[in-house]
Each structure stands twice: as structure tokens, then as C-alpha cells.
Design an enzyme around this catalytic site. Structure first.
Site, PDB file in Angstrom:
ATOM      1  N   PRO A   1      20.812  49.602  50.714  1.00 30.92           N
ATOM      2  CG  PRO A   1      20.359  49.497  48.070  1.00 30.92           C
ATOM      3  CD  PRO A   1      20.911  50.714  49.046  1.00 30.92           C
TER       4      PRO A   1
ATOM      5  CE1 TYR B   1      27.375  52.870  43.478  1.00 35.09           C
ATOM      6  CE2 TYR B   1      27.553  52.350  44.681  1.00 35.09           C
ATOM      7  CZ  TYR B   1      26.626  52.542  44.222  1.00 35.09           C
ATOM      8  OH  TYR B   1      25.440  51.818  44.445  1.00 35.09           O
TER       9      TYR B   1
HETATM   10  N1  CAA Z   1      41.419  47.171  50.678  1.00 34.60           N
HETATM   11  C1  CAA Z   1      42.547  47.402  50.228  1.00 34.60           C
HETATM   12  N2  CAA Z   1      43.931  46.550  49.093  1.00 34.60           N
HETATM   13  C2  CAA Z   1      43.230  46.434  48.005  1.00 34.60           C
HETATM   14  C3  CAA Z   1      41.301  46.202  48.197  1.00 34.60           C
HETATM   15  C4  CAA Z   1      40.710  46.624  49.526  1.00 34.60           C
HETATM   16  N3  CAA Z   1      39.984  46.383  49.342  1.00 34.60           N
HETATM   17  N4  CAA Z   1      40.954  45.960  46.736  1.00 34.60           N
HETATM   18  C5  CAA Z   1      42.129  45.915  45.928  1.00 34.60           C
HETATM   19  N5  CAA Z   1      42.568  45.773  47.219  1.00 34.60           N
HETATM   20  C6  CAA Z   1      44.109  45.931  46.192  1.00 34.60           C
HETATM   21  C7  CAA Z   1      44.942  45.048  45.766  1.00 34.60           C
HETATM   22  O1  CAA Z   1      45.069  43.629  47.087  1.00 34.60           O
HETATM   23  C8  CAA Z   1      45.639  45.287  44.692  1.00 34.60           C
HETATM   24  O2  CAA Z   1      46.703  45.054  45.393  1.00 34.60           O
HETATM   25  P1  CAA Z   1      47.874  44.796  45.050  1.00 34.60           P
HETATM   26  O3  CAA Z   1      48.451  45.135  43.825  1.00 34.60           O
HETATM   27  O4  CAA Z   1      49.336  45.026  45.891  1.00 34.60           O
HETATM   28  O5  CAA Z   1      48.153  43.346  44.404  1.00 34.60           O
HETATM   29  C9  CAA Z   1      45.404  46.920  44.480  1.00 34.60           C
HETATM   30  O6  CAA Z   1      44.430  47.535  45.637  1.00 34.60           O
HETATM   31  C10 CAA Z   1      44.886  46.915  43.188  1.00 34.60           C
HETATM   32  O7  CAA Z   1      43.310  46.131  42.954  1.00 34.60           O
HETATM   33  P2  CAA Z   1      43.179  45.672  41.588  1.00 34.60           P
HETATM   34  O8  CAA Z   1      43.888  45.069  40.972  1.00 34.60           O
HETATM   35  O9  CAA Z   1      41.932  44.737  41.457  1.00 34.60           O
HETATM   36  O10 CAA Z   1      43.138  46.706  40.742  1.00 34.60           O
HETATM   37  P3  CAA Z   1      42.786  47.172  39.306  1.00 34.60           P
HETATM   38  O11 CAA Z   1      42.838  48.720  39.201  1.00 34.60           O
HETATM   39  O12 CAA Z   1      42.491  46.805  38.798  1.00 34.60           O
HETATM   40  O13 CAA Z   1      40.680  47.110  40.638  1.00 34.60           O
HETATM   41  C11 CAA Z   1      38.753  48.402  41.822  1.00 34.60           C
HETATM   42  C12 CAA Z   1      40.603  48.688  41.578  1.00 34.60           C
HETATM   43  C13 CAA Z   1      38.403  48.449  40.441  1.00 34.60           C
HETATM   44  C14 CAA Z   1      38.142  49.088  42.624  1.00 34.60           C
HETATM   45  C15 CAA Z   1      38.516  46.794  41.679  1.00 34.60           C
HETATM   46  O14 CAA Z   1      39.418  46.731  43.001  1.00 34.60           O
HETATM   47  C16 CAA Z   1      36.733  46.417  42.261  1.00 34.60           C
HETATM   48  O15 CAA Z   1      35.723  46.709  41.068  1.00 34.60           O
HETATM   49  N6  CAA Z   1      36.830  46.587  43.609  1.00 34.60           N
HETATM   50  C17 CAA Z   1      35.332  46.142  43.452  1.00 34.60           C
HETATM   51  C18 CAA Z   1      34.507  47.674  43.947  1.00 34.60           C
HETATM   52  C19 CAA Z   1      33.502  46.933  44.715  1.00 34.60           C
HETATM   53  O16 CAA Z   1      32.895  46.703  45.683  1.00 34.60           O
HETATM   54  N7  CAA Z   1      32.103  47.701  44.006  1.00 34.60           N
HETATM   55  C20 CAA Z   1      30.907  48.225  44.594  1.00 34.60           C
HETATM   56  C21 CAA Z   1      30.053  47.850  43.090  1.00 34.60           C
HETATM   57  S1  CAA Z   1      28.575  47.448  43.412  1.00 34.60           S
HETATM   58  C22 CAA Z   1      28.128  48.645  44.354  1.00 34.60           C
HETATM   59  O17 CAA Z   1      28.217  49.635  44.892  1.00 34.60           O
HETATM   60  C23 CAA Z   1      26.487  48.207  44.786  1.00 34.60           C
HETATM   61  C24 CAA Z   1      26.376  48.530  46.334  1.00 34.60           C
HETATM   62  O18 CAA Z   1      25.506  50.052  46.302  1.00 34.60           O
HETATM   63  C25 CAA Z   1      27.072  48.193  47.167  1.00 34.60           C
END
Ligand code: CAA
Length: 240
Positions: free
Chosen positions: A177, A147
Site C-alpha cells: 500500500p 519500518y
Molecule cells: N527528505 C529529506 N529531508 C527531510 C525529509 C525528507 N523526506 N523529511 C524531513 N527532512 C528534514 C527536515 O526538513 C528537517 O531539516 P531541517 O532541520 O534542515 O529543517 C530535518 O530533516 C528534521 O526533520 P523533522 O523536523 O521532521 O525531524 P524530527 O526528528 O522531528 O522528525 C521524522 C523526523 C519522525 C522522521 C518525521 O519527519 C516524520 O514523522 N516523517 C514522516 C515519516 C513517514 O512518512 N512515516 C510514514 C508513516 S505511515 C506508514 O508507514 C504507512 C505506510 O506503509 C505508507
């Protein structure tokens, strides 16, 4: 009748708010959408705005869809490239398909729509293209290499096409945005989203109409000297 505008992904969320804002400003608006017929019917019932169904990632479908709109509604004066999807996941778990679908739809859609509509705008000497990028295309985001790359690509695409359109009265701009209160953002796991909101200086998610007003300005005659720019609307989360 006013100028004709197409809003891709226009039946829900930010796209729908853009449709309504442009309609309010006198555009003859049509929405494009990919799958959700009930949202398209609701838009029509609430606003009278017609929707056309095709996949913006499909080049031929875009050319045919835009030709149909031109024939049935009129030559297209403004394109808002808003359609986009997420397939979030960390790189080591991301499939090639998740990479490719996001690139095909989010970035490929901009190319396909521009190919269909830019030449006519250029010939007629007036046009507006507004591409919806993202804060995550500017700053990157954990779990979004697909993305972030596509949205970052949109910002480059915007600046390049702006140079091609400038002499012909066609402006090309982007809006980036931040996190807006939409279905897409609601799909982010709650604990992750809470941490993100805590970093937004304004202290809340944005609203779709706050993006739509920016688009309406960029599509207006008043914005004729604005081209190749990116308007960040993100509550101060990333100052770029
Ligand atoms: N920085 C550093 N580490 C991070 C992190 C970050 N931002 N986010 C998560 N981690 C770490 C977690 O703490 C975790 O570490 P531990 O195992 O040591 O605790 C590890 O990474 C794995 O995290 P998850 O359990 O969340 O892993 P997952 O595989 O289940 O999910 C993910 C990963 C799918 C990326 C999930 O974290 C997620 O959905 N994140 C949000 C992503 C996001 O912001 N998307 C935006 C969508 S909306 C959009 O895109 C519109 C727009 O234009 C703004």
C-alpha cells in the site's frame, strides 16, 4: 461454512476493511488483534466477526492462538499478515528498542503466522497467504529505517515462501500500500504529510477498502496462478 481466514491487526483500519471484504466473499473470517478491546467489540457488533487477542511478534503466542482458531473455527486456509506498527525517527535518534519492536512485530509476525498455518495449508493442498508490505519497503522513507527494512523483508519473505508453496496449491503474495487514510498515516506530522500527498499522482490518500479488494482477489480461486507477486496500490506514487 466457508474457508477460514485470519487477518492479523484485523479490528481497525486496513485490517478491518480486509475482514469485511473476505467475509463478503464467503470466507469465515476471524480477526487477530493486540490491544484495542473496544475496536474488537465494535467489529463483532457490526459484522459478527470474532477477534482473538495475541501479539503476532510472540512466536509461542502465535502458535497457540492459531491452534485455538483451528480448533474453535476450523483449519486456517488464508492468512493475511496485516499487523504492523511504526516507530519513526531518524537513525541517529532511533533506539535499539524502536528498531527491534518494528522488526519483531512487522516482519517476525509474518514468520510466526506462517509457521503456525503454512504446514496445514500445504498438507490440505490449498492456501492463501497475503502479506501487507508498503511503498516504504519498496522505495525507502526518511525516518523509517526500521519500518522500511521490515517491509522490504516482507517482500523477500513473500517471494521465498511462494516458491515453497507453489507445488502445494498455496500462493503467497504481497500488497504494497501507499499512504492510506488510517490512524497510522494520521500520526505523520501534518506538514510532512501534506508534502507526501502532493507527490501522489492520484492526488489523495488511498482508502482502506481499496487495499482490501486487492487482498480479496489474491485470496480467490481466480488468483491460483498468481504467486510471489507484489501488487502496488499507491495512487501512482511509486511505480515499481
Ligand atoms: N527528505 C529529506 N529531508 C527531510 C525529509 C525528507 N523526506 N523529511 C524531513 N527532512 C528534514 C527536515 O526538513 C528537517 O531539516 P531541517 O532541520 O534542515 O529543517 C530535518 O530533516 C528534521 O526533520 P523533522 O523536523 O521532521 O525531524 P524530527 O526528528 O522531528 O522528525 C521524522 C523526523 C519522525 C522522521 C518525521 O519527519 C516524520 O514523522 N516523517 C514522516 C515519516 C513517514 O512518512 N512515516 C510514514 C508513516 S505511515 C506508514 O508507514 C504507512 C505506510 O506503509 C505508507
Amino acid at each position: 461454512m466457508g474457508r477460514v481466514a485470519i487477518v492479523t491487526g484485523g479490528t481497525r483500519g486496513i485490517g478491518r476493511a480486509i475482514c469485511e471484504a473476505l467475509q463478503k466473499d464467503g470466507f469465515n473470517v476471524v480477526a487477530n488483534y493486540a490491544g484495542n478491546d473496544s475496536a474488537a467489540n465494535q467489529l463483532k457488533a457490526d459484522t459478527g466477526i470474532a477477534s482473538y487477542k495475541w501479539d503476532v511478534g510472540d512466536h509461542e503466542a502465535c502458535l497457540a492462538g492459531c491452534a485455538q482458531v483451528a480448533e474453535e473455527v476450523g483449519p486456517v486456509d488464508a492468512v493475511i499478515n496485516n499487523a504492523g506498527i511504526t516507530r519513526d525517527g531518524v537513525l541517529h535518534k532511533m533506539s535499539f528498542e524502536d528498531w527491534n519492536e518494528v522488526m519483531r512485530i512487522n516482519l517476525g509476525g509474518c514468520f510466526n503466522m506462517a509457521k503456525a498455518c503454512f504446514p496445514g495449508m500445504r498438507e490440505r493442498g490449498w492456501g492463501r497467504i497475503v502479506n501487507i508490505g508498503s511503498i516504504n519497503g519498496q522505495a525507502g522513507q526518511y525516518g523509517q529505517v526500521n519500518y522500511a527494512a521490515a517491509k522490504s523483508g516482507i517482500h523477500g519473505f513473500t517471494k521465498a515462501l511462494a516458491q515453497e508453496g507453489a507445488r502445494f496449491g498455496v500462493t503467497v503474495n504481497a500488497i504494497a500500500p501507499g499512504y492510506i487514510d488510517t490512524d497510522m498515516v494520521a500520526a505523520v506530522p501534518e506538514p510532512v504529510l501534506e508534502k507526501i500527498i502532493a507527490k501522489i499522482p492520484v492526488g489523495r490518500l488511498g482508502q482502506a477498502h481499496e487495499i482490501a479488494r486487492g487482498v480479496a482477489f489474491l485470496c480467490s480461486d481466480n488468483a491460483g496462478f498468481v504467486t510471489g507477486s507484489t501488487m502496488s496500490i499507491n495512487g501512482g506514487q511509486h511505480m515499481y
